[in-house]
Enzyme design. Structure first.
Site, PDB file in Angstrom:
ATOM      1  N   SER A  25       0.840  -1.201   0.000  1.00 52.96           N
ATOM      2  CA  SER A  25       0.000   0.000   0.000  1.00 52.96           C
ATOM      3  C   SER A  25       0.876   1.253   0.000  1.00 52.96           C
ATOM      4  CB  SER A  25      -0.851  -0.050   1.281  1.00 52.96           C
ATOM      5  OG  SER A  25      -1.980   0.751   1.189  1.00 52.96           O
ATOM      6  N   PRO A  26       0.400   2.337  -0.624  1.00 52.90           N
ATOM      7  CA  PRO A  26       1.215   3.566  -0.616  1.00 52.90           C
ATOM      8  C   PRO A  26       1.448   4.068   0.800  1.00 52.90           C
ATOM      9  CG  PRO A  26      -1.002   3.972  -1.504  1.00 52.90           C
ATOM     10  CD  PRO A  26      -0.856   2.500  -1.362  1.00 52.90           C
ATOM     11  N   CYS A  28       3.427   7.337   2.726  1.00 54.44           N
ATOM     12  CA  CYS A  28       4.233   8.563   2.794  1.00 54.44           C
ATOM     13  C   CYS A  28       5.486   8.315   3.612  1.00 54.44           C
ATOM     14  CB  CYS A  28       3.446   9.660   3.507  1.00 54.44           C
ATOM     15  SG  CYS A  28       2.053  10.265   2.582  1.00 54.44           S
ATOM     16  N   ALA A  60       1.759   8.674  -1.631  1.00 51.15           N
ATOM     17  CA  ALA A  60       1.017   9.843  -2.112  1.00 51.15           C
ATOM     18  C   ALA A  60       2.010  10.859  -2.664  1.00 51.15           C
ATOM     19  CB  ALA A  60       0.212  10.454  -0.973  1.00 51.15           C
ATOM     20  N   GLN A 103       0.990   6.625  -6.464  1.00 55.52           N
ATOM     21  CA  GLN A 103      -0.274   7.261  -6.083  1.00 55.52           C
ATOM     22  C   GLN A 103      -0.147   8.767  -6.287  1.00 55.52           C
ATOM     23  OE1 GLN A 103      -1.480   7.673  -1.896  1.00 55.52           O
ATOM     24  NE2 GLN A 103      -3.342   6.553  -2.403  1.00 55.52           N
ATOM     25  N   TYR A 185      -8.231  14.099   1.821  1.00 58.59           N
ATOM     26  CA  TYR A 185      -7.453  14.964   0.941  1.00 58.59           C
ATOM     27  C   TYR A 185      -8.376  15.597  -0.115  1.00 58.59           C
ATOM     28  CZ  TYR A 185      -3.698  12.854   3.560  1.00 58.59           C
ATOM     29  OH  TYR A 185      -2.899  12.440   4.605  1.00 58.59           O
ATOM     30  N   ARG A 233      -8.044   5.301  -5.022  1.00 56.92           N
ATOM     31  CA  ARG A 233      -8.342   4.936  -3.626  1.00 56.92           C
ATOM     32  C   ARG A 233      -9.539   5.767  -3.205  1.00 56.92           C
ATOM     33  NH1 ARG A 233      -4.484   3.601   1.473  1.00 56.92           N
ATOM     34  NH2 ARG A 233      -4.218   1.748   0.198  1.00 56.92           N
ATOM     35  N   ARG A 327       1.406  -1.427   6.919  1.00 56.08           N
ATOM     36  CA  ARG A 327       2.304  -1.598   8.062  1.00 56.08           C
ATOM     37  C   ARG A 327       2.889  -2.989   8.168  1.00 56.08           C
ATOM     38  NH1 ARG A 327      -2.096   1.248  11.797  1.00 56.08           N
ATOM     39  NH2 ARG A 327      -3.326   0.035  10.316  1.00 56.08           N
TER      40      ARG A 327
END
Ligand SMILES: Cc1cc2nc3c(=O)[nH]c(=O)nc-3n(C[C@H](O)[C@H](O)[C@H](O)COP(=O)(O)O)c2cc1C
Length: 373
Positions: A25-26, A28, A60, A103, A185, A233, A327
């Site tokens: 998963s993306p 940051c 992101a 992303q 966002y 997403r 994670r």
């Protein structure tokens, strides 16, 4: 006899075929400088690219400088940003096995904050704060600055910035682009009635609130190659009275399907600090399941998917088509290999590391037992 793993069967996302249904998963990393990737990205993504996931999605990545969450966020709005990503892509391609996605995002009213380990609060002017943007001029939280509501020319600029960044991503050779339409966002501030109070054609009914995100989706679809994968997403639940529901997400996914999107990833939360999110293993899977029933494109589930058997069950029970893990991959960058061991499947491992695999290393059984498996 053990049944063949469904998690480790190939999946086609648009024109892209992945060897398994596991995506990183993306995430940051807040380690870019002026939006440009650094050597942190080389080692972080290089490592994750060889851990057995079919796909690795880069964090992101802002489509304009004001769209960065923090000053350390990645961007793809300049030639310098594009050039800095080149060696990252080349490294992952040369040594890793995961296909590569990115992303594309705009942080909207959650932009201009400190990196999390410095507090994550809105930046002060002295620390270089910039003006944040949103659907409406409503701050994210008490004590946060009011964002500027995008006007017609601002909408056009942001839409074009998404398309320009997608062109850069295509040039860099990414296999997949994911637009960020969740977590509070910019695009989410249009979709959600919690943030969107506009009185024009971009606010009000769900149809009108979807308008700008769909215009962005359309603009990106026009420039992103058909033979590669394109998704968004989205939010399966705002976790707040009067907010978005998984039925809204299903309707939105159907619109994306009409535009020619190949998948949605169903996440949740982030639109307001007042939301009360009930986090538990697989807590967002029911939202993905609802969206999957309502649309015909691939649906990815994400959120507290940690255990290989749990991931396997989500796919085997048809609740989602593929899964993304964040994670669990930071904790164990070889999660894909270890999941394959648990499920009796194969995951790609580079030859340099073959001597640590169970067929060549007696210690592998001890390591597995130490992990509790
Ligand atoms: C360090 C970190 C950074 C994240 N950054 C992003 C991001 O850039 N884009 C995004 O959509 N989600 C981001 N997320 C959310 C994850 O992609 C994922 O949806 C969430 O962590 C739930 O999945 P998990 O339980 O497997 O960690 C981030 C999560 C973490 C832990």
């Amino acid at each position: 006899m053990k049944r063949e793993s469904r998690l480790f069967t190939p999946i086609a996302i648009g024109g892209l075929t992945l060897p398994n249904r596991i995506a990183v998963s993306p995430m940051c990393q807040y380690s870019a400088v002026g939006g440009s990737a650094t050597d942190w990205h080389l080692q972080h993504l290089g490592s994750l690219s060889l851990g057995g996931a079919g796909l690795l999605i880069i964090e992101a990545t802002a489509v304009e400088p004001e769209g960065r969450i923090t000053p350390g966020c990645l961007g793809l709005y300049s030639d310098a940003n594009e050039a800095a990503l080149e060696p990252v892509v080349a490294l992952c391609r040369r040594w890793g096995s995961a296909r590569l996605g990115i992303q594309l995002a705009h942080a909207g009213r959650k932009a201009s904050v400190e990196v999390p380990w410095e507090g994550g609060k809105p930046l002060t002017v002295a620390a270089g704060a910039w003006r944040s943007l949103a659907s409406s001029a409503i701050p994210f939280d008490e004590g946060w600055p009011a964002p500027q509501a995008l006007d017609e020319s601002g909408l056009a600029r942001v839409r074009d910035a998404f398309a320009a960044a997608a062109r850069r991503a295509a040039r860099l050779g990414f296999d997949l682009v994911e637009l960020h339409g969740a977590h509070g966002y910019l695009l989410h501030t249009f979709l959600s009635p919690i943030a969107n109070r506009r009185g024009d054609a971009y606010g009000g009914s769900l149809e009108q609130r979807m308008r700008f995100p769909l215009e962005v989706a359309q603009a990106v679809r026009q420039v992103w190659p058909r033979e590669r994968a394109l998704g968004m997403r989205i939010t399966g639940c705002d976790w707040i009275e009067g907010g978005l529901t998984s039925e809204d997400a299903g309707i939105f996914a159907r619109e994306l399907e009409t535009i020619g999107f190949d998948y949605v990833c169903v996440s949740s939360g982030g639109i307001s600090p007042k939301a009360r999110i009930r986090v538990a293993p697989g807590y967002q899977v029911p939202f993905a399941e609802c969206v999957k029933k309502m649309c015909g494109i691939a649906v990815q589930a994400v959120g507290m998917i940690v255990d290989p058997n749990q991931a396997e069950a989500i796919i085997a029970e048809g609740r989602a088509d593929w899964v993304a893990l964040a994670r669990a991959f930071l904790d164990d960058p070889r999660w894909g290999w270890h999941a394959a061991d648990v499920l009796g499947a194969e995951a790609h491992c580079p030859p340099q590391y073959h001597r640590a695999r169970p067929n060549l290393w007696p210690g592998a059984a001890l390591a597995k037992a130490a992990r509790g498996g």
